[in-house]
Design an enzyme around this catalytic site. Structure first.
Site, PDB file in Angstrom:
ATOM      1  N   ASP A  43      -7.769  36.382  46.025  1.00 30.63           N
ATOM      2  CA  ASP A  43      -6.580  36.110  45.226  1.00 30.63           C
ATOM      3  C   ASP A  43      -6.856  36.594  43.803  1.00 30.63           C
ATOM      4  OD1 ASP A  43      -3.935  34.462  45.082  1.00 30.63           O
ATOM      5  OD2 ASP A  43      -5.092  33.831  43.333  1.00 30.63           O
ATOM      6  N   ASN A  51       1.746  40.522  34.382  1.00 31.73           N
ATOM      7  CA  ASN A  51       3.133  40.979  34.538  1.00 31.73           C
ATOM      8  C   ASN A  51       3.998  40.529  33.361  1.00 31.73           C
ATOM      9  OD1 ASN A  51       2.828  42.337  36.981  1.00 31.73           O
ATOM     10  ND2 ASN A  51       3.344  40.548  38.203  1.00 31.73           N
ATOM     11  N   ASP A  60       1.256  46.262  38.755  1.00 27.51           N
ATOM     12  CA  ASP A  60       1.140  47.216  39.861  1.00 27.51           C
ATOM     13  C   ASP A  60      -0.110  48.082  39.714  1.00 27.51           C
ATOM     14  OD1 ASP A  60       3.487  46.224  40.906  1.00 27.51           O
ATOM     15  OD2 ASP A  60       4.699  47.986  40.388  1.00 27.51           O
ATOM     16  N   ASP A  86      -0.346  39.058  45.426  1.00 30.21           N
ATOM     17  CA  ASP A  86      -1.625  39.190  44.716  1.00 30.21           C
ATOM     18  C   ASP A  86      -2.796  38.813  45.610  1.00 30.21           C
ATOM     19  OD1 ASP A  86      -1.252  36.455  44.848  1.00 30.21           O
ATOM     20  OD2 ASP A  86      -1.748  36.078  42.752  1.00 30.21           O
TER      21      ASP A  86
END
Length: 158
Positions: A43, A51, A60, A86
């Site tokens: 994770d 973000n 990304d 993620d």
């Protein structure tokens, strides 16, 4: 069509669907022949922060970077897939617990020391990884649940 159905558009890695099909086959092989396979769940730390701070293109870029890093640091017989926003999963064959734990430490070190860049900005990168071995009575659901639980325990310790 098959490429779109089985691979993640962003990273080019196998997607959740293809990964689960592969995991089902590995479980059968392990249970039939006594092979050893470890399932690792990874994770990404703070993807939402990246973000929100730098934009989704930065997030990304980080995911693409991590996908390549993971793919470059496994053997040809192993597998890495992007199974969620993620989250990545890895299948590592024929490693005992000590070697799996050393592999995890190595991956975390490589991730933390890497310096992915997006729009000239160096992104901070980290991850939590948990694992479980295929057991004699496992199903995809039970194995993934144990690996997921181990990943969350790893995240809490960090």
């Amino acid at each position: 069509m098959e490429l779109r159905a089985n691979y993640d558009v962003l990273t080019g890695l196998p997607n959740r669907r293809y990964f689960i099909e592969s995991l089902e086959k590995r479980i059968v092989r392990c249970q039939r022949y006594g092979d050893i396979t470890a399932l690792l769940f990874l994770d990404v730390d703070d993807l939402k922060v990246i973000n929100d701070t730098y934009g989704h293109s930065a997030g990304d870029a980080l995911l693409v970077h991590l996908g390549k890093l993971l793919q470059d640091n496994i053997r040809g017989s192993d597998m890495v897939a992007r199974i969620g926003g993620d989250e990545f999963a890895l299948l590592l064959d024929n490693l005992d617990a000590d070697r799996v734990e050393n592999k995890i430490l190595s991956l975390i070190e490589r991730i933390e020391s890497s310096q992915p860049v997006s729009n000239g900005q160096i992104l901070s990168c980290g991850a939590a990884i948990g694992y479980s071995f295929v057991g004699p009575a496992d199903t995809v659901t039970t194995l993934m649940s144990r690996a997921d639980e181990a990943m969350y325990k790893s995240k809490k310790r960090a």
